[in-house]
Scaffold this active site. Structure first.
Site, PDB file in Angstrom:
ATOM      1  N   SER A   1      -2.407  41.681  33.178  1.00 20.64           N
ATOM      2  CA  SER A   1      -1.077  42.064  32.161  1.00 20.64           C
ATOM      3  C   SER A   1      -0.567  43.215  32.625  1.00 20.64           C
ATOM      4  O   SER A   1      -1.380  44.252  32.800  1.00 20.64           O
ATOM      5  CB  SER A   1      -1.805  42.093  30.798  1.00 20.64           C
ATOM      6  OG  SER A   1      -0.678  42.821  30.090  1.00 20.64           O
TER       7      SER A   1
ATOM      8  N   HIS B   1       5.113  36.471  28.095  1.00 18.93           N
ATOM      9  CA  HIS B   1       4.576  36.244  26.724  1.00 18.93           C
ATOM     10  C   HIS B   1       5.631  37.015  25.803  1.00 18.93           C
ATOM     11  O   HIS B   1       5.563  38.186  25.854  1.00 18.93           O
ATOM     12  CB  HIS B   1       3.080  36.825  26.613  1.00 18.93           C
ATOM     13  CG  HIS B   1       2.381  37.129  25.246  1.00 18.93           C
ATOM     14  ND1 HIS B   1       1.282  37.795  25.202  1.00 18.93           N
ATOM     15  CD2 HIS B   1       2.849  36.535  24.052  1.00 18.93           C
ATOM     16  CE1 HIS B   1       1.071  37.822  23.968  1.00 18.93           C
ATOM     17  NE2 HIS B   1       2.062  37.012  23.375  1.00 18.93           N
TER      18      HIS B   1
ATOM     19  N   MET C   1       7.688  42.746  24.170  1.00 24.79           N
ATOM     20  CA  MET C   1       7.934  43.394  22.612  1.00 24.79           C
ATOM     21  C   MET C   1       8.873  44.023  22.280  1.00 24.79           C
ATOM     22  O   MET C   1       9.767  44.512  23.115  1.00 24.79           O
ATOM     23  CB  MET C   1       6.614  44.192  22.626  1.00 24.79           C
ATOM     24  CG  MET C   1       5.259  43.843  23.396  1.00 24.79           C
ATOM     25  SD  MET C   1       3.950  44.797  22.807  1.00 24.79           S
ATOM     26  CE  MET C   1       2.574  44.135  23.706  1.00 24.79           C
TER      27      MET C   1
ATOM     28  N   ASP D   1       4.268  41.043  29.161  1.00 22.92           N
ATOM     29  CA  ASP D   1       4.179  41.277  27.711  1.00 22.92           C
ATOM     30  C   ASP D   1       5.698  41.698  27.266  1.00 22.92           C
ATOM     31  O   ASP D   1       5.814  42.694  27.597  1.00 22.92           O
ATOM     32  CB  ASP D   1       3.274  42.146  27.325  1.00 22.92           C
ATOM     33  CG  ASP D   1       1.879  41.552  27.443  1.00 22.92           C
ATOM     34  OD1 ASP D   1       1.675  40.267  27.049  1.00 22.92           O
ATOM     35  OD2 ASP D   1       0.965  41.988  28.298  1.00 22.92           O
TER      36      ASP D   1
ATOM     37  N   ASP E   1      -5.845  35.972  25.674  1.00 21.88           N
ATOM     38  CA  ASP E   1      -5.255  37.099  25.964  1.00 21.88           C
ATOM     39  C   ASP E   1      -6.046  38.215  24.871  1.00 21.88           C
ATOM     40  O   ASP E   1      -5.822  38.336  23.732  1.00 21.88           O
ATOM     41  CB  ASP E   1      -3.635  36.919  25.671  1.00 21.88           C
ATOM     42  CG  ASP E   1      -2.980  38.269  25.965  1.00 21.88           C
ATOM     43  OD1 ASP E   1      -3.605  39.248  26.523  1.00 21.88           O
ATOM     44  OD2 ASP E   1      -1.872  38.148  25.731  1.00 21.88           O
TER      45      ASP E   1
ATOM     46  N   MET F   1      -4.570  34.492  21.028  1.00 30.31           N
ATOM     47  CA  MET F   1      -4.766  35.975  21.108  1.00 30.31           C
ATOM     48  C   MET F   1      -6.244  36.166  20.637  1.00 30.31           C
ATOM     49  O   MET F   1      -6.819  35.692  19.626  1.00 30.31           O
ATOM     50  CB  MET F   1      -3.680  36.428  20.129  1.00 30.31           C
ATOM     51  CG  MET F   1      -2.388  36.283  20.699  1.00 30.31           C
ATOM     52  SD  MET F   1      -1.898  37.122  22.338  1.00 30.31           S
ATOM     53  CE  MET F   1      -2.386  38.725  22.026  1.00 30.31           C
TER      54      MET F   1
ATOM     55  N   MET G   1       6.601  38.406  22.438  1.00 25.30           N
ATOM     56  CA  MET G   1       6.405  38.807  21.138  1.00 25.30           C
ATOM     57  C   MET G   1       7.543  39.319  20.571  1.00 25.30           C
ATOM     58  O   MET G   1       7.598  40.595  20.275  1.00 25.30           O
ATOM     59  CB  MET G   1       5.231  39.941  21.150  1.00 25.30           C
ATOM     60  CG  MET G   1       3.742  39.232  21.517  1.00 25.30           C
ATOM     61  SD  MET G   1       2.764  40.558  22.378  1.00 25.30           S
ATOM     62  CE  MET G   1       3.242  40.453  24.009  1.00 25.30           C
TER      63      MET G   1
ATOM     64  N   HIS H   1       0.990  38.440  34.106  1.00 29.22           N
ATOM     65  CA  HIS H   1       1.267  38.084  32.775  1.00 29.22           C
ATOM     66  C   HIS H   1       2.193  39.278  32.260  1.00 29.22           C
ATOM     67  O   HIS H   1       2.078  40.389  32.536  1.00 29.22           O
ATOM     68  CB  HIS H   1       0.100  38.313  31.830  1.00 29.22           C
ATOM     69  CG  HIS H   1      -0.067  37.940  30.556  1.00 29.22           C
ATOM     70  ND1 HIS H   1       0.206  36.776  30.034  1.00 29.22           N
ATOM     71  CD2 HIS H   1      -0.045  38.795  29.356  1.00 29.22           C
ATOM     72  CE1 HIS H   1       0.075  36.885  28.737  1.00 29.22           C
ATOM     73  NE2 HIS H   1       0.245  38.162  28.320  1.00 29.22           N
TER      74      HIS H   1
HETATM   75  C1  DX5 Z   1      -1.239  42.510  23.721  1.00 23.81           C
HETATM   76  C2  DX5 Z   1      -0.696  41.710  24.945  1.00 23.81           C
HETATM   77  C3  DX5 Z   1      -1.854  41.686  25.978  1.00 23.81           C
HETATM   78  C4  DX5 Z   1      -2.267  42.774  26.555  1.00 23.81           C
HETATM   79  C5  DX5 Z   1      -3.826  42.834  26.719  1.00 23.81           C
HETATM   80  O1  DX5 Z   1      -0.137  42.148  22.685  1.00 23.81           O
HETATM   81  O2  DX5 Z   1      -0.549  40.582  24.687  1.00 23.81           O
HETATM   82  O3  DX5 Z   1      -1.366  41.039  27.001  1.00 23.81           O
HETATM   83  O4  DX5 Z   1      -1.857  43.563  27.621  1.00 23.81           O
HETATM   84  O5  DX5 Z   1      -4.363  43.915  27.320  1.00 23.81           O
HETATM   85  P1  DX5 Z   1      -5.952  44.164  27.294  1.00 23.81           P
HETATM   86  O6  DX5 Z   1      -6.389  43.270  28.514  1.00 23.81           O
HETATM   87  O7  DX5 Z   1      -6.000  45.617  27.832  1.00 23.81           O
HETATM   88  O8  DX5 Z   1      -6.658  43.877  26.044  1.00 23.81           O
HETATM   89 ZN    ZN Z   2       0.036  39.141  26.574  1.00 25.60          ZN
END
Ligand code: DX5
Ligand code: ZN
Length: 223
Positions: A10, A69, A39, A37, A178, A140, A71, A35
């Site tokens: 990620s 991903h 947000m 992310d 994840d 998750m 969010m 990956h």
């Molecule tokens: C959290 C993200 C993850 C995050 C995971 O909302 O979706 O992808 O980056 O990070 P680690 O592996 O550090 O828990």
């Molecule tokens: Zn993620």
């Protein structure tokens, strides 16, 4: 039906000031996909990166699959933007879409693979009527919003149940996890049924990505 294991670093935990270089390094170190992310400070209490950064990585020369991903809410407009920006997988949270089946179809219509993301408290029953449409299920193992959180152990039972459901479908569907995955627990996560492992801080927080990925692969091979 099982699929080969894939490790998806990620980039949330990468150095954003050197993102292209970080992605090149982690892919050269043996990662399978990126990956990504997204947000929106609305669906989750954090704000990150959007389609412009995804196209920038493609223009930089990244050819590996990009696992987006989302969010965010709503999702449909961003699905279209990410498809244009070169995403390979586009996953979203069912709570964030008014019409989950329509959003899943939209991802396919735009030529990408789709995925549904289940929060720790979201029941597996959200998969009941859409399994035939799905390429990937992402469980998750932390509450979404931040990297570096602790793995929630109840995820292991949920994974075993999800594995049973996916095995009943005569077409491979990826089972991704994840949050909080590291060298110490990746073996258990695989044993519970996952085949795709998102790791942020556990990779980007180390100084030698190749060494960390090697240690993770060793754990996966021992599962
Ligand atoms: C959290 C993200 C993850 C995050 C995971 O909302 O979706 O992808 O980056 O990070 P680690 O592996 O550090 O828990
Ligand atoms: Zn993620």
């Amino acid at each position: 039906m099982s699929l080969p294991d894939q490790i998806a670093p990620s980039i949330l935990s990468a150095d954003f000031a050197r993102l292209g270089e970080e992605v090149d390094t982690v892919l050269e170190a043996g990662a399978d996909m990126v990956h990504f992310d997204v947000m929106d400070y609305h669906y989750v209490p954090n704000l990150t990166i959007g389609p412009l950064v995804c196209s920038a990585l493609r223009n930089h020369g990244v050819t590996a699959p990009i696992d987006v991903h989302l969010m965010v809410t709503p999702v449909d407009e961003l699905i279209a933007d990410f498809a244009k920006a070169g995403a390979s997988y586009i996953s979203f949270h069912p709570e964030a879409s008014q019409h989950v089946h329509r959003s899943l179809k939209l991802v396919h219509d735009l030529g990408c693979k789709n995925g549904l993301v289940l929060n720790p408290a979201t029941p597996l029953s959200v998969l009941d009527h859409v399994l035939d449409e799905l390429d990937l299920v992402l469980l998750m193992s932390v509450n979404p919003g931040f990297g570096g959180q602790e793995f929630i152990p109840q995820t292991l039972d949920k994974l075993r149940e999800a594995r049973t459901r996916l095995d009943a479908v005569d077409r491979p569907i990826r089972l991704e996890v994840d949050g909080g995955i590291k060298v110490d627990n990746i073996r258990q996560v695989k044993q519970a049924g996952a085949d795709t492992f998102v790791c942020g801080s556990a990779i980007f927080g180390t100084s030698d990505y190749a060494e960390t990925l090697r240690a993770m692969r060793e754990e996966l091979a021992a599962a």
